[in-house]
Design a protein around this motif. Structure first.
Motif, PDB file in Angstrom:
ATOM      1  N   ASP A 111      -3.364  23.755  45.855  1.00 48.83           N
ATOM      2  CA  ASP A 111      -2.130  23.331  46.511  1.00 48.83           C
ATOM      3  C   ASP A 111      -1.103  23.061  45.420  1.00 48.83           C
ATOM      4  O   ASP A 111      -1.154  22.032  44.748  1.00 48.83           O
ATOM      5  CB  ASP A 111      -2.359  22.069  47.342  1.00 48.83           C
ATOM      6  CG  ASP A 111      -1.102  21.570  48.031  1.00 48.83           C
ATOM      7  OD1 ASP A 111      -0.009  22.137  47.796  1.00 48.83           O
ATOM      8  OD2 ASP A 111      -1.200  20.599  48.794  1.00 48.83           O
ATOM      9  N   ASP A 112      -0.205  23.989  45.226  1.00 53.87           N
ATOM     10  CA  ASP A 112       0.829  23.835  44.199  1.00 53.87           C
ATOM     11  C   ASP A 112       2.205  23.619  44.820  1.00 53.87           C
ATOM     12  O   ASP A 112       3.232  23.864  44.206  1.00 53.87           O
ATOM     13  CB  ASP A 112       0.851  25.037  43.255  1.00 53.87           C
ATOM     14  CG  ASP A 112       1.209  26.333  43.962  1.00 53.87           C
ATOM     15  OD1 ASP A 112       1.358  26.325  45.207  1.00 53.87           O
ATOM     16  OD2 ASP A 112       1.349  27.361  43.285  1.00 53.87           O
ATOM     17  N   ALA A 156       1.364  23.917  37.728  1.00 55.66           N
ATOM     18  CA  ALA A 156       0.996  24.892  36.702  1.00 55.66           C
ATOM     19  C   ALA A 156       1.009  26.305  37.294  1.00 55.66           C
ATOM     20  O   ALA A 156       0.719  26.499  38.475  1.00 55.66           O
ATOM     21  CB  ALA A 156      -0.390  24.572  36.155  1.00 55.66           C
ATOM     22  N   ALA A 157       1.314  27.260  36.470  1.00 55.79           N
ATOM     23  CA  ALA A 157       1.356  28.669  36.886  1.00 55.79           C
ATOM     24  C   ALA A 157      -0.043  29.282  36.782  1.00 55.79           C
ATOM     25  O   ALA A 157      -0.247  30.283  36.098  1.00 55.79           O
ATOM     26  CB  ALA A 157       2.359  29.432  36.043  1.00 55.79           C
ATOM     27  N   THR A 158      -0.996  28.644  37.453  1.00 55.53           N
ATOM     28  CA  THR A 158      -2.370  29.146  37.454  1.00 55.53           C
ATOM     29  C   THR A 158      -2.540  30.155  38.582  1.00 55.53           C
ATOM     30  O   THR A 158      -1.656  30.316  39.430  1.00 55.53           O
ATOM     31  CB  THR A 158      -3.364  27.983  37.623  1.00 55.53           C
ATOM     32  OG1 THR A 158      -3.013  27.241  38.798  1.00 55.53           O
ATOM     33  CG2 THR A 158      -3.342  27.053  36.415  1.00 55.53           C
TER      34      THR A 158
END
Length: 112
Positions: free
Chosen positions: A64-65, A55-57
């Motif tokens: 950890d993206d 997600a573009a949070t």
């Protein structure tokens, strides 16, 4: 009207898996992995499935993206999760898709 939120009644066991693709820039590889993951709903013990992308949070130290695809499965109990692991559909998914990923991390948890 009460402002208190109600808890959602979900099955007791969750199985969260994060995948890092060998070719993270390949839409075809990502789509093939997602298609394979979608077959897992056919397993009798699986109560629910969610497949996701990062997600573009907001960027924070605790987020950890770096993964490419995730799945979240729910089971009624540990016996259901154990049955899933040896189910022919799950084994076929691994056989057909393991060439796509370079790393997999699994988190299993039980509701309290």
């Amino acid at each position: 009207m009460s402002s208190q939120k109600k808890a959602i009644d979900l099955p007791a066991v969750s199985h969260t898996v994060f995948f890092w693709l060998k070719n993270p820039d390949s839409k075809e590889d990502r789509d093939a992995l997602i298609a394979g993951l979608k077959t897992l709903i056919q397993i009798a013990a699986v109560r629910s499935i969610r497949i996701g992308l990062p997600a573009a949070t907001a960027k924070r130290d605790v987020v950890d993206d770096g993964f490419d695809v995730s799945e979240l499965l729910f089971f009624d109990d540990i016996a259901g999760q154990n049955a899933y692991q040896v189910d022919a559909i799950h084994k076929r998914f691994v056989k057909d898709c393991e060439h796509l990923w370079r790393k997999v991390v699994v988190y299993d948890s039980v509701a309290v």
